[in-house]
Design an enzyme around this catalytic site. Structure first.
Site, PDB file in Angstrom:
ATOM      1  N   GLU B  53       0.823  -1.206   0.000  1.00 38.58           N
ATOM      2  CA  GLU B  53       0.000   0.000   0.000  1.00 38.58           C
ATOM      3  C   GLU B  53       0.859   1.259   0.000  1.00 38.58           C
ATOM      4  O   GLU B  53       0.484   2.274  -0.598  1.00 38.58           O
ATOM      5  CB  GLU B  53      -0.933   0.018   1.216  1.00 38.58           C
ATOM      6  CG  GLU B  53      -2.043  -1.009   1.168  1.00 38.58           C
ATOM      7  CD  GLU B  53      -1.570  -2.419   1.462  1.00 38.58           C
ATOM      8  OE1 GLU B  53      -0.455  -2.584   2.005  1.00 38.58           O
ATOM      9  OE2 GLU B  53      -2.296  -3.369   1.144  1.00 38.58           O
ATOM     10  N   HIS B 121     -12.221  -5.918   7.626  1.00 37.90           N
ATOM     11  CA  HIS B 121     -12.918  -5.488   6.419  1.00 37.90           C
ATOM     12  C   HIS B 121     -14.118  -4.618   6.807  1.00 37.90           C
ATOM     13  O   HIS B 121     -15.136  -4.632   6.120  1.00 37.90           O
ATOM     14  CB  HIS B 121     -13.382  -6.677   5.570  1.00 37.90           C
ATOM     15  CG  HIS B 121     -12.281  -7.435   4.900  1.00 37.90           C
ATOM     16  ND1 HIS B 121     -12.502  -8.601   4.213  1.00 37.90           N
ATOM     17  CD2 HIS B 121     -10.955  -7.200   4.793  1.00 37.90           C
ATOM     18  CE1 HIS B 121     -11.350  -9.059   3.732  1.00 37.90           C
ATOM     19  NE2 HIS B 121     -10.393  -8.228   4.069  1.00 37.90           N
TER      20      HIS B 121
HETATM   21  C1  TPP Z   1      -1.784  -4.935   4.347  1.00 33.74           C
HETATM   22  C2  TPP Z   1      -2.766  -5.755   3.606  1.00 33.74           C
HETATM   23  N1  TPP Z   1      -3.040  -5.458   2.333  1.00 33.74           N
HETATM   24  C3  TPP Z   1      -3.948  -6.161   1.636  1.00 33.74           C
HETATM   25  C4  TPP Z   1      -4.606  -7.210   2.218  1.00 33.74           C
HETATM   26  C5  TPP Z   1      -5.628  -8.025   1.421  1.00 33.74           C
HETATM   27  N2  TPP Z   1      -5.059  -9.345   1.147  1.00 33.74           N
HETATM   28  C6  TPP Z   1      -5.348 -10.406   1.901  1.00 33.74           C
HETATM   29  S1  TPP Z   1      -4.479 -11.757   1.458  1.00 33.74           S
HETATM   30  C7  TPP Z   1      -3.705 -10.941   0.178  1.00 33.74           C
HETATM   31  C8  TPP Z   1      -2.718 -11.655  -0.685  1.00 33.74           C
HETATM   32  C9  TPP Z   1      -1.597 -12.275   0.087  1.00 33.74           C
HETATM   33  O1  TPP Z   1      -0.729 -12.954  -0.767  1.00 33.74           O
HETATM   34  P1  TPP Z   1       0.549 -13.718  -0.205  1.00 33.74           P
HETATM   35  O2  TPP Z   1       1.314 -12.808   0.676  1.00 33.74           O
HETATM   36  O3  TPP Z   1       1.278 -14.320  -1.329  1.00 33.74           O
HETATM   37  O4  TPP Z   1      -0.063 -14.831   0.745  1.00 33.74           O
HETATM   38  P2  TPP Z   1      -1.018 -16.029   0.296  1.00 33.74           P
HETATM   39  O5  TPP Z   1      -2.415 -15.571   0.572  1.00 33.74           O
HETATM   40  O6  TPP Z   1      -0.753 -16.313  -1.131  1.00 33.74           O
HETATM   41  O7  TPP Z   1      -0.624 -17.148   1.196  1.00 33.74           O
HETATM   42  C10 TPP Z   1      -4.159  -9.620   0.128  1.00 33.74           C
HETATM   43  C11 TPP Z   1      -3.734  -8.637  -0.862  1.00 33.74           C
HETATM   44  C12 TPP Z   1      -4.291  -7.493   3.562  1.00 33.74           C
HETATM   45  N3  TPP Z   1      -4.886  -8.487   4.225  1.00 33.74           N
HETATM   46  N4  TPP Z   1      -3.376  -6.764   4.227  1.00 33.74           N
END
Ligand code: TPP
Ligand code: TPP
Ligand code: MG
Ligand code: MG
Lengths: 350, 354, 350, 354
Positions: B53, B121
Site C-alpha cells: 500500500e 474489512h
Molecule cells: C496490508 C494488507 N493489504 C492487503 C490485504 C488483502 N489481502 C489479503 S491476502 C492478500 C494476498 C496475500 O498474498 P501472499 O502474501 O502471497 O499470501 P497467500 O495468501 O498467497 O498465502 C491480500 C492482498 C491485507 N490483508 N493486508
C-alpha cells in the site's frame, strides 16, 4: 582515478559550483547560529558528488526531462542545475520571497517545477516511494527522461527503500529509476556499523537483478564517471540502477547537533589539491573563486535581510491547486472556527 | 439500473477514454480479477501492483507530480493505515511548495461495515480522511452520484479521496447513468466480466456510450425537504436514513430535511446551515468510531454558528469506540448504528420538547 | 529426498495431522458455502510444510519457548501443536466459545497464550515487524526460545518484510528469528511472476549475511529437514534465517474467490503415495485415517451448531488487560453516546 | 526544579531500576546522544534503533507480546504517521484475542509547535491518538506530572501513548519530584550528560534516590477553582491558559474553573461534567488541527449530557485546518492558537450574556 572526459573548463565549472555551495552552506550555518533562521540542515561535504549530479541531469519540465527527488542535502545539486544561492538564503531566513516554500519550510527543501525538482520532504525515505511514480510516468514509449532519487544511509532501514527496489524491478514494468544513497556512515548520532548487517547498501539491489555500484563520492572524477554510466544505463535500458556514494558529513547532522566542523575528509580540499597538482588551476585562482563566492553570498545575505516576512494570511494559500488566479486559497478552512489572521499576536520573536 | 460497482467502473472507463487517466492500479485491480469488488474489470489502463500500500500511494503521488492522472485503489481502507504519512505528503505538496506542484490524483477505497467483514474489512475512513489537509474527500451513496463524483474527482487538480461504502457496492440506484442501457441484463452482458477463468481471457467489455456527467465536489444532495428536523448523513447510512425519514413522514407525519453530504471536505456548510436555521434540530449520522468523529466536527460548527437557533440538543450518531467490528452479527449490530438505533434517535430528535 | 530421521511412527503422526487439517479446512469451506460463517481463508495445500513446523516447535509459554507469528494459513501448524479442530470450527461459526477471538475474528486467526502463538492479524506482513520484538526479548542470556514468523510471497513486497531483514541482522544485536515465506506464486489473483524481479524471495537475505534456503514445501521429508536445520541454527547461533518454502494453494485464495479446487500439486496425495511406496502405511490404513477425521470433524461441527453466539455486551470486553476479574471491559467507552447493546436489532440474519 | 526532559529521564531511570523496564529505544535514544531532547541520557537500557519507525513500533509490540516492558520513542510525532496500522494492532491485540494477550508498552513522542519546527517538527497527535482504541493516551504539562504519568504508563498493562509537548521540554515546574535534589545546578551535574563528545564516553550519571510517585491515568488536575467558566486544556496550551486565568482573575475578577486533562483517553469526564454543571460555560483548548479534533469530541459529549445546563455556546479552540505549521513566526502564530487568541476566547466565554 582521473577521467579524461572532464575538460579543464568543466573542472573549473565544477570547482566554482563546489565553492559556491560550500560558502553558501557555511553562511546558512552562521545565520542559524545568529538566530537568523531557526534550523539548518544541508549538504556541506557532499559537493564532489552532488555538483556533478546536478550538471549531468537532463534539465527541464515534464517527463522528457529528469525528475529529481532529493533529500535535504541537495544544495550543491540545485546550484549546479542553475539554482540561485540567494533563494536558498531566502528559505533559510523564511522570507516571503522564498521561492521554494514561501517562508514555510526548513532550508534546503526545494521545489522547482520548471526543472522537475519535486518538493523535498523532511520525511526520510518517502521520496523513494514517490520516485517510482515519476519513473512510471516515464515508461511512456520513446521517453528520454529518467527519475533520480537521493537519500542517506540510515534512511535505507525504512521499508520504503525496499519498496523502491521491488517496484523498480517488477518484470511487468521495470522503471527508469536511478536510486542514489549517499553513505556518510551516520544517521544523526547513530553510527552505521551497529545498525546495518549489509556490507554495502548497494548489495541489496542484487537479489532484484538491479545494477549496482559503490563509489568514493569524495572524488569528483569518480563521481562524474559513475553518474554518467548510471544515467546512461537507466536512460537507455529503462531499468533501475542503485548507486552508493561514500561521502563526508562536514558539519555534523544539522543545527540540532550544533553544526560543529567535523574531522572528516573534505572533498573540496581533495579536489583543489588535485586541480593544483594537475595544473588545472593555480592556488591563487582558487582563492579568487572563494573570494568571489564569499562576496556574492554576503551580498545576497544582505539583500535577504531587507526582505519581508510572509503575510499571515498566506497560510491559506496554495492548499489547493491555483484556479483563476486565486492562489489556491482555502477560504473554506479559514471560515471554520476562529481566523487567527484577523488577530495576529505581537511580533515578539521575529 | 447500474450497481455502484458498475457505475464506478463506467466512470473509470470514461476517465481513461476522455479525461486523460493513464493508470488505474492497485492490488488485483488489473486482469484477471478486475478488483476485489469488480470495480476495475475490463479497463484498458488497469494493472496489478505489488502487495504494498505504501508503494501504491507513493506511486500515485509520483504520477501526479509528473502531471499525469491516475486512480489508485487501496483494496480495503482497513489497509490504508500505514500510508497516512504519504497521504499527508500528497495533501501538502502544493502547500509546502507554495504552489509549485499539485497532485491531481484519486485514491479510492472501500469503507465501512455491513458485509460481515470482521475486524479488518469493516473500518471506516471518513474521520481519518477529514484530518488530512489538502485532500478533497467524497463518498457516494448512489450509483449515479458514484459516477458523477468519480468524474469530478478525476478532473479535480487536487488529490481526492474517494470512499466507497462497500455494503452498497451491489446496490442499484433509482436514477439512470447517462448512457447506461435500459436493461440491467444488457448492462451486465456488456460490462461484467464472466466468472469462468477461461472465458475471462477472451472477454472484452462493450462499453455503453458514456457521457460527461459530474456531481460537484462540495455540494450536498437535498434528499428530502422537510421542516421539523435536519438529518445529515452519507455513505452506507444514507439509504437507511432516507427510508426511515420517508416512513416516519408517512406513519407519523414527521417532516425531515434530509441531506446526503456526499463531500466530507470541503463539506456543504451552506446547506446544513440553512436547514438548521429552519429546523433548529439536527443529527449527524455516520458509522466511524465516535471519538474525534467527523460528525463531531459538524456538531461543533453547529454550536459555533447556530447554537442560538437550536431548539433541542444537537446529536451525533457514530460507531462505538471499540477496537473493531466483530464478525458475529450479534456483535456487529451493536458496534455500528443500525436502522433501529438511527430511527430511535431521529424520532427523539423530532419529538423532544423544545 | 527421504530422510532417515523420520521414523514410521512420526510419519504416521504427520499423516494423521495432515489429514485432519485437510478435512477441517474442507469442512470450513463447506460451512462458508452454506452460510454458516461469513468468510473462509486457510491452509489447504500447505500441510506438508506446516505440520512439521508445528511438531518441531519448542512449545510453551514465555521466552524460553518458541513464539509463532503466523499468517492466516496456519491451521496445520496449530493442529500439529495440539490445537483442537473444534476450536477452529468455533471461530468459523463465530460462536461465543471461539477461544481465539470470542466470535470476533475471521477463521484461522489464532491466539494461544500458553503456546506463545501471538494473535494472527489480517494485516499482511505486520507480523514480520512484531516478530522482531519477541525475538529481541529472547536475546536474554541463556535463552533457548526462538521466534518464528510466517507469511506469503506477495506480502514480501511490503516494506515490513525488509524491516525484519534489517533489524534481525543488526550487528549491534542479531535476532534469533526464523523468517518463513510460503511461496504459492500468487497474491490473491496476482501471479508472482509479474511483480517480483528477484528469483527467490530468500535471495533478499543474502545482502544482510542472513542464512537462506529454498525448499519444496510440498515434500514432508524436505520440509522436516529444512525446518530442523533452520531451527537448530537459529536456536544455537541466535541469528536470523530466511526459509522459503514453495507450496500449493489448493482452494484458491479465500471464499472471496469462491474457493474452488485448483489444479495444483496436492502435498497430501504426494505424501500418501510415498508412504504407500515405502510401505509405511497401506492405502487402507490411510483411508481409515480419513474416515476417522471426517467423523471427528463432523461431530465437532454438529456440536458447534448448538453453541450460542456471543452476547452483544461482550463487545466491550478485553479492550483492556483484565484486572480483578473485570474481563478488561471498557465501561468508559460504553458510556459515551448511545449504548447500542441496550437495544440490539432483531436477529434478522444470523 | 527539574525540567520536563529531566523529569522523564528520571522516571525512565526509575522504570528500568524498579519497574522491570528492559528496553528504552528509538532513533538516537542510546549513547552518544541520549535522545533528540536529552530525555534518555545515561540510561542503562537505552539503545539506538535503525531509522525505521515501523520497526520501532513493531519491536515494541513484540516485546510487549513477549511479556516484557519497554519504552519506545518516535523521535517526533511528525514521523509516526506511517505506523498508525501498527498502533491499531497494538491497541487491538487484547480485544481481537479475546483477552489472551495484552501489550504493556509505552510509546513516547514529542508533539506540538512552539520551537519554530516548521512543517515536520510541529505536528500534534492527540486527536489521532484518541482515534486508536485500546490505547491510553496521556500528555503532561509539568515536570512532576511527566514523572508521575510515566511511572503510571510503565505500570499499566495496556499500551500507553505518552505525548510530550516539545515546547515545554525545558520548562521547569513549581513542584519538586520526590527524590530530586534541592538545587537545579546539582541536578544538572548529576544527570545531564556533558556536551563535549570526549567527555560523554567517560560520563556516568549519578541518579538521585528516586521514589515511587504516580499520577493516575484518567484523572485530570484541578488547576484552579472557579465558578464563572470552565476551561479544559492540556499540554503546551496548559501553562498559557493558567497564566491567563490567573491574570484575568486578578485584573477583571473573572473566576475560571481550570483543568489540566493530562489523560486524553480515558479522560476525566466526571471532573468536566461537575464543573460544567456548575458554570454552564466551557471551552476546550488544544492545538491539533480542528476538524475531528479531540476537543470536538468533548464538546459533543457536553452537548450529549449537559446541553441544558449550558448558559452560552460551548467552545473549542484548536489549530487551523491547513497542511502544516510554517516556520516563519508570522505564519506559525496564526496557525495554532497563541496566548492572545486564547485570552480573547476565554474572556468572551465568561462575559457573553447568558
Ligand atoms: C496490508 C494488507 N493489504 C492487503 C490485504 C488483502 N489481502 C489479503 S491476502 C492478500 C494476498 C496475500 O498474498 P501472499 O502474501 O502471497 O499470501 P497467500 O495468501 O498467497 O498465502 C491480500 C492482498 C491485507 N490483508 N493486508
Ligand atoms: C521518517 C523520519 N524519521 C526520522 C526523521 C528524523 N531524522 C532526520 S535526519 C535523520 C537521520 C538521517 O540519516 P541518513 O539517512 O543517513 O541521512 P544523512 O542525514 O546522514 O544524510 C533522522 C532520524 C525524519 N526526518 N524522518
Ligand atoms: Mg547518513
Ligand atoms: Mg502467495
Amino acid at each position: 582515478m582521473a577521467s579524461k572526459k572532464l575538460t579543464n573548463e568543466k573542472l573549473r565549472e565544477i570547482h566554482s559550483l563546489m565553492v559556491e555551495a560550500r560558502v553558501l552552506e557555511e553562511r546558512l550555518i552562521r545565520m542559524n547560529k545568529a538566530g537568523e533562521g531557526y534550523f539548518w540542515i544541508g549538504g556541506p561535504g557532499e559537493e564532489a558528488f552532488a555538483v556533478p549530479l546536478g550538471m549531468l541531469m537532463r534539465k527541464g519540465e515534464g517527463i522528457q526531462y529528469d525528475f529529481l527527488h532529493s533529500h535535504y542535502r541537495g544544495s550543491p545539486t540545485i546550484l549546479a542545475m542553475g539554482g540561485k544561492s540567494i533563494d536558498t538564503i531566502r528559505q533559510m531566513r523564511a522570507v516571503s520571497t522564498d521561492p521554494y516554500s514561501g517562508g514555510r519550510n526548513f532550508v534546503n527543501h526545494y521545489a522547482i517545477k520548471k526543472w522537475n525538482v519535486v518538493p523535498v520532504f523532511s520525511v526520510i525515505e518517502a521520496q523513494y516511494l514517490q520516485s517510482i511514480g515519476t519513473a512510471h510516468a516515464q515508461r511512456e514509449k520513446g521517453c528520454k527522461g529518467i527519475t533520480i532519487v537521493t537519500g542517506g544511509d540510515a534512511g535505507t532501514a525504512e521499508g520504503d527503500f525496499a519498496s523502491a527496489l521491488v517496484w523498480s524491478s517488477r518484470p511487468a514494468g521495470t522503471l527508469p529509476l536511478l536510486m542514489i544513497v549517499t553513505n556518510n556512515e551516520y544517521g544523526i548520532s547513530t553510527p552505521w556499523a551497529g545498525q546495518h548487517g549489509e556490507k554495502h547498501v548497494a548489495d541489496r539491489g542484487k537479489a532484484f537483478g538491479i545494477k549496482t555500484n559503490v563509489i568514493n563520492g569524495n572524488d569528483v572524477w569518480e563521481s562524474w564517471e559513475a553518474l554518467e554510466e548510471a544515467m546512461d544505463y537507466v536512460r537507455t535500458e529503462r531499468k533501475p540502477y542503485l548507486l552508493e556514494a561514500r561521502v563526508s558529513r562536514l558539519y555534523g547532522h544539522s543545527s540540532a547537533s550544533g553544526a560543529p566542523r567535523w574531522n572528516e575528509e573534505d572533498c573540496l580540499d581533495v579536489f583543489e589539491e588535485k586541480l593544483a597538482k594537475q595544473k588545472v588551476m593555480a592556488k591563487d585562482e582558487m582563492k579568487a573563486v572563494h573570494e568571489k563566492m564569499t562576496t556574492k553570498i554576503t551580498e545576497a545575505y544582505k539583500q535577504v535581510q531587507q526582505e519581508p516576512f510572509p503575510d499571515p494570511t498566506t497560510i491559506y494559500d496554495h492548499v489547493w491547486a491555483e484556479k483563476d488566479g486565486d492562489k489556491g486559497k482555502d477560504e473554506f478552512a479559514r471560515q471554520i472556527g476562529i481566523d487567527f489572521t484577523l488577530d495576529p499576536p505581537p511580533p515578539a520573536h521575529h | 439500473m447500474a450497481s455502484m460497482a458498475q457505475a464506478i467502473r463506467m466512470a473509470l472507463r470514461y476517465g481513461e477514454e476522455h479525461l486523460r487517466v493513464t493508470d488505474i492500479f492497485g492490488e488485483d485491480v488489473g486482469p484477471p480479477l478486475g478488483g476485489a469488488f469488480t470495480v476495475t474489470q475490463g479497463l484498458t489502463t488497469a494493472w496489478n501492483s505489488p502487495l504494498d500500500e505504501r508503494g501504491i500511494v507513493g506511486m500515485a503521488t509520483g504520477i501526479g507530480l509528473a502531471g499525469k492522472r491516475c486512480v489508485a485503489e487501496v483494496q480495503f481502507c482497513d489497509y490504508i493505515f500505514n500510508t497516512i504519512d504519504l497521504l499527508k505528503l500528497a495533501g501538502n505538496a502544493s502547500w509546502t511548495s507554495n504552489g509549485e506542484f499539485n497532485v491531481p490524483i484519486v485514491i479510492m477505497t472501500p469503507v465501512g461495515s455491513g458485509i460481515h467483514g470482521s475486524i479488518y474489512h469493516s473500518h471506516s475512513f471518513d474521520a481519518w480522511a477529514a484530518r488530512i489537509p489538502g485532500w478533497k474527500v467524497v463518498m457516494p451513496s448512489t450509483p449515479l452520484d458514484a459516477y458523477g463524483l468519480m468524474l469530478s474527482a478525476i478532473e479535480d487538480p487536487n488529490p481526492v479521496m474517494y470512499l466507497i461504502p462497500k455494503a452498497l457496492m451491489r446496490a442499484r440506484g433509482t436514477e439512470r447513468i447517462p448512457g447506461e442501457p435500459e436493461s440491467d441484463k444488457e448492462l451486465r452482458a456488456m460490462i461484467d466480466q464472466p466468472v469462468d477463468p477461461k472465458a475471462i481471457k477472451e472477454w472484452k467489455p462493450r462499453w455503453p456510450k458514456l457521457q460527461h456527467y459530474t456531481v460537484e465536489i462540495g455540494k450536498a444532495k437535498h434528499v428530502q425537504e422537510g421542516s421539523t428536523a435536519t438529518v445529515v448523513s452519507y455513505g452506507r447510512q444514507m439509504p437507511i436514513v432516507e427510508e426511515i425519514a420517508r416512513r416516519l413522514q408517512a406513519e407519523q407525519g414527521i417532516s425531515y430535511d434530509v441531506f446526503d453530504l456526499r463531500t466530507i471536505y470541503p463539506y456543504d456548510w451552506e446547506a446544513i446551515k440553512a436547514s438548521v436555521e429552519k429546523t433548529g434540530r439536527v443529527i449527524f449520522v455516520n458509522e466511524d468510531t465516535e471519538i474525534a468523529n467527523f460528525g463531531e466536527h459538524l456538531l461543533r460548527r453547529t454550536c459555533d454558528e447556530l447554537f442560538y437557533s437550536l431548539k433541542v440538543r444537537p446529536r451525533m450518531l457514530g460507531g462505538k469506540q471499540i477496537p473493531g467490528v466483530g464478525i458475529c452479527p450479534t456483535l456487529e449490530d451493536v458496534s455500528v448504528p443500525q436502522a433501529n438505533h438511527i430511527e430511535k434517535e431521529m424520532v427523539e430528535l423530532a419529538t423532544e420538547p423544545a
